[in-house]
Design an enzyme around this catalytic site. Structure first.
Site, short mmCIF file in Angstrom:
data_model
loop_
_atom_site.label_atom_id
_atom_site.label_comp_id
_atom_site.label_asym_id
_atom_site.label_seq_id
_atom_site.Cartn_x
_atom_site.Cartn_y
_atom_site.Cartn_z
N SER A 64 0.79 -1.24 0.00
CA SER A 64 0.00 0.00 0.00
C SER A 64 0.82 1.28 0.00
O SER A 64 0.25 2.36 -0.17
CB SER A 64 -0.95 0.01 1.21
OG SER A 64 -2.02 -0.84 0.94
N LYS A 67 0.33 3.46 -2.91
CA LYS A 67 -0.86 4.29 -3.15
C LYS A 67 -0.58 5.79 -3.29
O LYS A 67 -1.06 6.41 -4.23
CB LYS A 67 -1.89 4.04 -2.04
CG LYS A 67 -2.51 2.64 -2.12
CD LYS A 67 -3.31 2.29 -0.88
CE LYS A 67 -3.93 0.90 -1.00
NZ LYS A 67 -4.52 0.44 0.28
N TYR A 189 -3.01 -2.77 -10.59
CA TYR A 189 -2.95 -2.55 -9.13
C TYR A 189 -2.17 -3.68 -8.45
O TYR A 189 -1.30 -3.43 -7.60
CB TYR A 189 -4.37 -2.44 -8.55
CG TYR A 189 -4.38 -2.34 -7.05
CD1 TYR A 189 -3.95 -1.19 -6.39
CD2 TYR A 189 -4.79 -3.43 -6.27
CE1 TYR A 189 -3.94 -1.12 -5.00
CE2 TYR A 189 -4.78 -3.36 -4.88
CZ TYR A 189 -4.35 -2.21 -4.25
OH TYR A 189 -4.33 -2.14 -2.88
N TYR A 241 -4.33 4.56 7.64
CA TYR A 241 -5.67 3.99 7.75
C TYR A 241 -6.43 4.59 8.93
O TYR A 241 -6.32 5.78 9.20
CB TYR A 241 -5.61 2.47 7.87
CG TYR A 241 -4.76 1.84 6.82
CD1 TYR A 241 -5.03 2.06 5.47
CD2 TYR A 241 -3.67 1.07 7.15
CE1 TYR A 241 -4.25 1.49 4.49
CE2 TYR A 241 -2.89 0.50 6.17
CZ TYR A 241 -3.18 0.71 4.86
OH TYR A 241 -2.39 0.17 3.91
N VAL A 259 1.30 -3.66 3.95
CA VAL A 259 1.28 -4.95 4.65
C VAL A 259 2.54 -5.78 4.39
O VAL A 259 2.74 -6.81 5.00
CB VAL A 259 0.02 -5.80 4.32
CG1 VAL A 259 -1.22 -5.12 4.85
CG2 VAL A 259 -0.08 -6.07 2.83
N1 GLN Z 1 -2.09 -5.80 -1.87
C1 GLN Z 1 -2.75 -5.45 -0.67
C2 GLN Z 1 -4.22 -5.24 -0.91
O1 GLN Z 1 -4.59 -4.61 -1.86
C3 GLN Z 1 -2.13 -4.20 -0.10
C4 GLN Z 1 -2.76 -3.84 1.20
C5 GLN Z 1 -1.89 -3.04 2.11
O2 GLN Z 1 -0.68 -2.96 2.01
N2 GLN Z 1 -2.52 -2.49 3.10
O3 GLN Z 1 -5.04 -5.74 -0.15
#
Ligand code: GLN
Length: 427
Positions: A64, A67, A189, A241, A259
């Site tokens: 993430s 993003k 993505y 988050y 993550v």
């Molecule tokens: N690939 C993960 C997802 O889209 C990334 C989530 C994350 O890093 N929070 O669920």
């Protein structure tokens, strides 16, 4: 002497090694099999100098943390208005993979949750998924200052198991909030989440944002200041988050977690931080990553809402005041970054002098971190067999009761200090 900063970093990292709470992400096998104890911390100055501690060469997937960078790219390519029509900027207070849109606009609430991130991918121009991905890949690489690779196994697993993200993309399509074929957008993505980085890459990417879109390592401008300001804004409000409020209060740096165990944090104008430690808390943030960022912020005085006046260039002048006597004239408001610059410049040049005179006559304000660093500078110089004097007529740089190492070598004027230095060198 620049070692002082290295020691700070090593020490702060060491204090968190014993923290073994949290669990590896296990929604795909590749993330569940990494070494849970891996731990790297990197700090990049705004001029591209990097301090590394621990496992800073270990690659992991960006997840993430991709993003904000794809959002920045979308802003860069199609402009703020067009992006704003498709993605909001309000914190959602929901989990990152919540299947939701804003009730009235029917668009994702912000680009830091999956719904907004998938929408951001769809806004990056490209005739084919490959073209779109290449643009994203090239942009991340330009921010990191090196060509990044993709973890193909993670990509395959993300794609095979990504039903939640598929649900989000199809929901967006049903609301007319996603351009193009949802499966093609998802494919890009999943690929962007699978790009591999190290903590040092993250620090450099963060430093590029800290510099308003200029990569300090390569000197390449990757985007403009307006794009960066908007990107940092959503990182502040939504980057961690539903832990965003706690994060801003305690750490006070725009940041993004993933993550894969990474966190990238930005102190605008000053530095970029990258952390890797893959055990996650319930919200999906690296446990040690959060803790280490808290410590760095407190100990180095990095909270971005700390009220202080604007710092101008710290080193006003550097000149020789006699054979092997060099004067470093410092000015303005002195914070961590300014003190680091002084220490590093003196360390780099130390072969050229025997006595360094720190002229603090023009220092306006100084925080405790910078004070400790400048005080510690004398010990660093001593390690190299050099002497350090301080000119501090008003006790503004180091108040009399805190002089420590500098006691006996604080002077009222540069002339006094130079005279003493000549005396010392002639003995
Ligand atoms: N690939 C993960 C997802 O889209 C990334 C989530 C994350 O890093 N929070 O669920």
């Amino acid at each position: 002497m620049a070692d002082l900063v290295q020691r700070y970093l090593d020490q702060i990292r060491a204090e968190h090694v014993a923290l073994r709470e949290g669990a590896l992400a296990d929604y795909i096998p590749e993330l569940a099999t990494v070494d849970p104890d891996g731990f790297g911390v990197t700090l990049s100055s705004s001029d591209g100098f990097v301090y590394e501690s621990g496992d800073t060469a270990v690659e992991f997937t960006i997840q993430s943390i991709s993003k904000p960078f794809t959002y920045a790219l979308a802003l860069d390519q199609i402009g703020e208005r067009a992006v704003d029509a498709r993605i909001g900027v309000e914190p959602s207070g929901e989990a990152f993979n919540e299947i939701s849109v804003d009730k009235t606009t029917k668009t994702p609430k912000n680009p830091m949750i999956n719904a907004g991130a998938i929408a951001a991918v769809s806004l990056v121009p490209g005739a084919t998924p490959d073209e779109r991905f290449n643009r994203i890949h090239e942009f991340y690489s330009a921010c990191a200052g090196r060509r990044l690779d993709v973890d193909l196994d993670v990509y395959a697993s993300e794609k095979a198991t990504g039903n939640r993200n598929r649900a989000i993309a199809y929901m967006l399509t049903s609301f007319g909030a996603l351009q193009g074929d949802p499966d093609e957008v998802l494919d890009v993505y999943f690929r962007q989440c699978s790009i591999k980085v190290t903590s040092t890459d993250l620090a450099r990417m963060a430093a590029t944002l800290a510099r308003g879109g200029l990569n300090p390592l390569t000197g390449r401008r990757v985007t403009d200041g307006q794009v960066v300001r908007r990107t940092l804004s959503v990182m502040v409000t939504c980057g961690m988050y539903d832990a965003a409020g706690d994060w801003v209060s305690a750490v006070g740096m725009p940041a993004k977690s993933g993550v894969g165990g990474g966190i990238a944090a930005v102190l605008p104008g000053q530095l970029g931080i990258g952390v890797y430690s893959p055990r996650l808390d319930a919200k999906g943030n690296s446990v040690r990553g959060v803790a280490v960022c808290r410590s760095l912020s407190t100990r180095l005085g990095l909270h971005f809402l700390t009220v202080s006046r604007e710092t101008s260039a710290t080193l006003r002048a550097v000149y020789d005041a006699g054979p092997r006597i060099r004067v470093y004239e410092i000015q303005g408001d002195l914070l961590f970054a300014g003190a680091e610059q002084v220490l590093r410049t003196a360390a780099r040049e130390s072969a050229g002098f025997d006595v360094a005179i720190l002229d603090g006559t023009r220092v306006d304000d100084i925080n405790d971190t910078a004070r400790d660093m400048l005080t510690g500078m004398r010990a660093g110089l001593a390690e190299d067999g050099k002497e350090g004097y301080l000119v501090d007529p008003d006790g503004r740089v180091v108040p009399a009761e805190r002089r420590g190492d500098y006691d006996a070598v604080v002077f009222r004027t540069v002339d006094d200090a130079v005279a003493a230095a000549r005396q010392l060198l002639s003995d």
